[in-house]
Write a protein that holds these residues in place. Structure first.
Motif, PDB file in Angstrom:
ATOM      1  N   CYS A  12       0.467  -2.158  -9.411  1.00 29.08           N
ATOM      2  CA  CYS A  12      -0.248  -2.316  -7.880  1.00 29.08           C
ATOM      3  C   CYS A  12      -0.875  -2.237  -7.290  1.00 29.08           C
ATOM      4  O   CYS A  12      -1.871  -0.817  -7.754  1.00 29.08           O
ATOM      5  CB  CYS A  12       0.720  -1.821  -7.293  1.00 29.08           C
ATOM      6  N   CYS A  15      -3.538  -1.357  -4.257  1.00 24.84           N
ATOM      7  CA  CYS A  15      -3.572   0.378  -3.665  1.00 24.84           C
ATOM      8  C   CYS A  15      -3.808   1.421  -5.049  1.00 24.84           C
ATOM      9  O   CYS A  15      -3.800   2.261  -5.068  1.00 24.84           O
ATOM     10  CB  CYS A  15      -2.018   0.818  -3.096  1.00 24.84           C
ATOM     11  N   GLY A  19       0.343   4.010  -4.541  1.00 17.34           N
ATOM     12  CA  GLY A  19       1.026   4.098  -2.965  1.00 17.34           C
ATOM     13  C   GLY A  19       0.868   3.590  -2.214  1.00 17.34           C
ATOM     14  O   GLY A  19       2.109   3.387  -0.647  1.00 17.34           O
ATOM     15  N   CYS A  34       2.036   1.369   0.403  1.00 13.83           N
ATOM     16  CA  CYS A  34       1.608   0.025   0.061  1.00 13.83           C
ATOM     17  C   CYS A  34       2.638  -1.014   0.209  1.00 13.83           C
ATOM     18  O   CYS A  34       3.433  -0.715   0.241  1.00 13.83           O
ATOM     19  CB  CYS A  34       1.255  -0.146  -1.157  1.00 13.83           C
ATOM     20  N   TRP A  36       3.110  -3.817  -0.566  1.00 10.63           N
ATOM     21  CA  TRP A  36       3.462  -4.485  -1.262  1.00 10.63           C
ATOM     22  C   TRP A  36       4.368  -3.766  -2.964  1.00 10.63           C
ATOM     23  O   TRP A  36       5.150  -4.689  -3.182  1.00 10.63           O
ATOM     24  CB  TRP A  36       1.883  -5.151  -2.806  1.00 10.63           C
ATOM     25  N   CYS A  37       4.234  -3.107  -3.160  1.00 10.94           N
ATOM     26  CA  CYS A  37       5.095  -2.092  -4.157  1.00 10.94           C
ATOM     27  C   CYS A  37       5.641  -0.849  -3.080  1.00 10.94           C
ATOM     28  O   CYS A  37       6.919   0.191  -4.018  1.00 10.94           O
ATOM     29  CB  CYS A  37       4.425  -1.471  -4.704  1.00 10.94           C
TER      30      CYS A  37
HETATM   31 ZN   LIG Z   1       0.980  -1.058  -3.907  1.00 10.66          ZN
END
Ligand SMILES: [Zn+2]
Length: 62
Positions: A12, A15, A19, A34, A36-37
């Motif tokens: 990712c 980050c 994370g 995060c 996104w993940c």
């Molecule tokens: Zn992330």
């Protein structure tokens, strides 16, 4: 345009695989998960798309 880096596609990027991100909203920087993940540090979107594309290519005309 973006320079090449050694970041794996599965990591990712927002980050950097940690994370967690630092959110400065409100004026006080704080650590947040995060989005996104989901805190896993692994970015799975592009990889999943690549796999689907591969299947399509194989199933298409030769
Ligand atoms: Zn992330």
């Amino acid at each position: 345009m973006a320079p090449k880096d050694t970041t794996p596609d599965t990591q990712c990027r927002p980050c950097r695989g940690t994370g967690r991100l630092i959110s400065g909203l409100g004026g006080t920087p704080r650590e947040v998960t995060c989005p996104w993940c989901a805190g896993t540090g692994q970015f799975q979107g592009p990889e999943a798309n690549a796999q689907e594309s591969g299947i399509r290519l194989r199933g298409g005309q030769a």
